[in-house]
Design a protein around this motif. Structure first.
Motif, PDB file in Angstrom:
ATOM      1  N   ILE A 268       0.839  -1.204   0.000  1.00  0.00           N
ATOM      2  CA  ILE A 268       0.000   0.000   0.000  1.00  0.00           C
ATOM      3  C   ILE A 268       0.871   1.251   0.000  1.00  0.00           C
ATOM      4  O   ILE A 268       0.615   2.209  -0.741  1.00  0.00           O
ATOM      5  N   ARG A 269       1.918   1.239   0.814  1.00  0.00           N
ATOM      6  CA  ARG A 269       2.836   2.380   0.874  1.00  0.00           C
ATOM      7  C   ARG A 269       3.538   2.577  -0.471  1.00  0.00           C
ATOM      8  O   ARG A 269       3.742   3.703  -0.920  1.00  0.00           O
ATOM      9  N   GLY A 270       3.886   1.467  -1.121  1.00  0.00           N
ATOM     10  CA  GLY A 270       4.531   1.538  -2.430  1.00  0.00           C
ATOM     11  C   GLY A 270       3.627   2.171  -3.477  1.00  0.00           C
ATOM     12  O   GLY A 270       4.077   2.972  -4.304  1.00  0.00           O
ATOM     13  N   VAL A 271       2.333   1.815  -3.441  1.00  0.00           N
ATOM     14  CA  VAL A 271       1.366   2.410  -4.373  1.00  0.00           C
ATOM     15  C   VAL A 271       1.232   3.906  -4.117  1.00  0.00           C
ATOM     16  O   VAL A 271       1.211   4.713  -5.053  1.00  0.00           O
ATOM     17  N   GLN A 272       1.158   4.266  -2.845  1.00  0.00           N
ATOM     18  CA  GLN A 272       1.035   5.685  -2.481  1.00  0.00           C
ATOM     19  C   GLN A 272       2.254   6.483  -2.953  1.00  0.00           C
ATOM     20  O   GLN A 272       2.120   7.590  -3.482  1.00  0.00           O
ATOM     21  N   ASP A 273       3.449   5.908  -2.798  1.00  0.00           N
ATOM     22  CA  ASP A 273       4.674   6.574  -3.250  1.00  0.00           C
ATOM     23  C   ASP A 273       4.682   6.737  -4.764  1.00  0.00           C
ATOM     24  O   ASP A 273       5.098   7.778  -5.296  1.00  0.00           O
ATOM     25  N   ALA A 274       4.223   5.690  -5.467  1.00  0.00           N
ATOM     26  CA  ALA A 274       4.176   5.744  -6.929  1.00  0.00           C
ATOM     27  C   ALA A 274       3.202   6.818  -7.402  1.00  0.00           C
ATOM     28  O   ALA A 274       3.498   7.577  -8.330  1.00  0.00           O
ATOM     29  N   VAL A 275       2.046   6.887  -6.752  1.00  0.00           N
ATOM     30  CA  VAL A 275       1.033   7.895  -7.100  1.00  0.00           C
ATOM     31  C   VAL A 275       1.584   9.303  -6.881  1.00  0.00           C
ATOM     32  O   VAL A 275       1.396  10.195  -7.723  1.00  0.00           O
TER      33      VAL A 275
END
Length: 207
Positions: free
Chosen positions: A180-187
């Motif tokens: 989830i944190r990885g997706v947020q960083d990518a966004v």
């Protein structure tokens, strides 16, 4: 292909002279960048459909409908990536050499790939559920009477078993949080790059 690579592999000095000589058409760049923003909107809509479809799957457990949706979304993302790659090539062409914009689009592509992979990871984890909360199948149990059976899953709760389950839950929670944190960083990264694109459009239209 090698000849093309030789043409685009040039020094900064050559790059500057090329822009002066060719007078890279600002309207062409603006059109390409606006097309890129439209592709990003298509991706956003695809993610919205994927999210909605997964939410429905978690309620209905309709595997076939979910797999069909995933296939459709995969095709949609693939087409978006193909179009962006074509834009990168145009930005690197001798007619309009803007390697900075090509690299910007490439950065977004890489973050989109990361976002999609991690989104898939999140859905796989959520489908499985936390180890301690997963449903138990009784297909291997022995039924003595109607509605009564000897459950093979009933065992003595030991300290070791409890620790093992807690560790499995912790590992699951950490994996989910990391994804989830990885997706947020990518966004966040993608949005920053899109702001750069909008800034470039405004600068070119202001010239």
């Amino acid at each position: 292909m090698e000849d093309f690579e030789k043409k685009v592999t040039i020094t900064d000095a050559d790059s500057n002279s090329m822009e002066v000589d060719n007078g890279c058409d600002p309207s062409k760049i603006v059109n390409l960048l606006r097309s890129f923003l439209r592709i990003q909107q298509t991706r956003a809509h695809a993610y919205a459909k994927l999210k909605q479809g997964f939410t429905e799957y978690m309620v209905s457990r309709g595997e076939s409908a979910y797999q069909k949706l995933c296939s459709e979304i995969t095709v949609e993302f693939s087409e978006c990536s193909k179009q962006v790659l074509e834009m990168e090539s145009l930005f690197l062409s001798p007619d309009c050499f803007r390697d900075d914009l090509a690299h910007l689009l490439r950065a977004v592509q890489e973050q989109e790939k990361q976002k999609l992979q991690l989104t898939a990871t999140i859905q796989v984890l959520k489908k499985a559920g936390r180890p301690s909360e997963r449903l138990v199948s009784h297909e291997n149990c022995r039924f003595k009477k109607h509605m009564e059976h000897e459950c093979v899953h009933v065992n003595e709760i030991t300290e070791a078993a409890g620790t093992e389950e807690a560790e499995a839950d912790a590992e699951y929670d950490n994996a989910l949080k990391e994804a989830i944190r990885g997706v947020q960083d990518a966004v966040t990264s993608i949005n920053e790059h899109l702001e750069e694109v909008r800034y470039e459009i405004a600068a070119l239209e202001g010239d």
